[in-house]
Design an enzyme around this catalytic site. Structure first.
Site, PDB file in Angstrom:
ATOM      1  N   SER A   6       0.854  -1.195   0.000  1.00 15.93           N
ATOM      2  CA  SER A   6       0.000   0.000   0.000  1.00 15.93           C
ATOM      3  C   SER A   6       0.883   1.237   0.000  1.00 15.93           C
ATOM      4  O   SER A   6       1.960   1.238   0.606  1.00 15.93           O
ATOM      5  CB  SER A   6      -0.893   0.014   1.247  1.00 15.93           C
ATOM      6  OG  SER A   6      -1.565   1.250   1.362  1.00 15.93           O
TER       7      SER A   6
ATOM      8  N   TYR B 188      -1.873  -0.321  10.166  1.00 15.78           N
ATOM      9  CA  TYR B 188      -2.002  -0.873   8.811  1.00 15.78           C
ATOM     10  C   TYR B 188      -0.816  -0.435   7.954  1.00 15.78           C
ATOM     11  O   TYR B 188      -0.211  -1.244   7.245  1.00 15.78           O
ATOM     12  CB  TYR B 188      -3.312  -0.401   8.190  1.00 15.78           C
ATOM     13  CG  TYR B 188      -3.489  -0.774   6.740  1.00 15.78           C
ATOM     14  CD1 TYR B 188      -3.942  -2.036   6.377  1.00 15.78           C
ATOM     15  CD2 TYR B 188      -3.215   0.149   5.719  1.00 15.78           C
ATOM     16  CE1 TYR B 188      -4.110  -2.379   5.042  1.00 15.78           C
ATOM     17  CE2 TYR B 188      -3.384  -0.187   4.389  1.00 15.78           C
ATOM     18  CZ  TYR B 188      -3.833  -1.449   4.056  1.00 15.78           C
ATOM     19  OH  TYR B 188      -3.995  -1.789   2.730  1.00 15.78           O
TER      20      TYR B 188
END
Length: 249
Positions: A144, A158
């Site tokens: 990501s 995350y």
């Protein structure tokens, strides 16, 4: 020519489902892993079969080692040799600052996003590596842009988990390069999927799009095409690479 097999974790929706459909269109036999939503997974399988492709679905939580072992054994039994693993499965929890995050939350995120990805990569290496009697293959990790940006005030846990995946991609690529396995990653930016609802803000992409040079969110298909390029022979000289698919963000 023998049909190649691809295993996609978290393949029932969003980016994973887009990868599955495009992989099938490219001629792969597809295994879709899912954790809970059997209906969504079977919908993707049905779409692939209706178009003349080969697909199966396998339930399993990648953060549970026994589930990972069962998943790979199912691929062995039903589809044969594994050629490509796409480590796509990940979880995202509610947006909050670090000081309100519990140890249980941190453990959940790291267990799925990091340990689960490592376990799947381990099983793929055991099957693909020439050191273990395999014929090579490709692993593509879905990271990501959060790994670069940090996701302050939202979910730095995350982001940190995806930073770990970037590091693993580079290290594992060097570890197995001489054994016929290429390991790469894609780093999506804000993509129009259901995942943002897990963080408590379904409309997050619309909120942040003005800060993206391309002024829009990405689509699952745009990420899927990058994944499948890295998995293909067209990327035969790429390993340890991390490809940003983030609209310039």
């Amino acid at each position: 020519m023998t049909q190649k097999t691809i295993l996609i974790t978290g393949g029932s929706r969003g980016i994973g489902a887009a990868i599955a459909r495009l992989a099938a269109a490219d001629g792969y036999a597809v295994c879709i892993n899912y954790r809970r939503d059997a209906g969504a997974a079977e919908h993707v399988v049905a779409d692939i079969r209706k178009a003349g492709g080969t697909a199966i679905s396998v339930a399993g939580d990648i953060g549970v080692e026994a589930d990972v072992l069962k998943m790979f054994q199912t691929v062995d039994q039903q589809l044969g040799r594994l050629d490509v693993l796409v480590n796509n499965a990940a979880i995202l929890e509610q947006q909050m600052r670090l000081e309100t995050m519990s140890a249980a939350r941190l453990a959940r995120v790291m267990n799925t996003n990091v340990i689960g990805t490592f376990l799947c990569a381990r099983e793929a290496v055991l099957r693909m590596s020439t050191r273990h009697g395999g014929v090579g293959g490709a692993i593509v990790n879905v990271s990501s842009a959060a790994a670069r940006l940090g996701s302050a005030f939202e979910y730095i846990d995350y982001a940190a988990s995806k930073g770990a995946i970037d590091t693993m991609t580079i290290g594992l690529a060097r570890e197995v390069a001489e054994e016929g396995i290429r390991v790469n990653a894609v780093r999506p930016g804000p993509i129009l999927t259901e995942m943002h609802a897990s963080g408590g803000e379904p409309g997050r992409v619309d909120r942040v799009k003005d800060g993206i040079p391309l002024k829009r969110g990405g689509t699952p298909d745009e990420v899927a095409r990058a994944v499948l390029w890295l998995a293909s022979d067209d990327a035969s000289y790429s390993t340890g690479a991390i490809l940003d698919v983030s609209g310039g963000r």
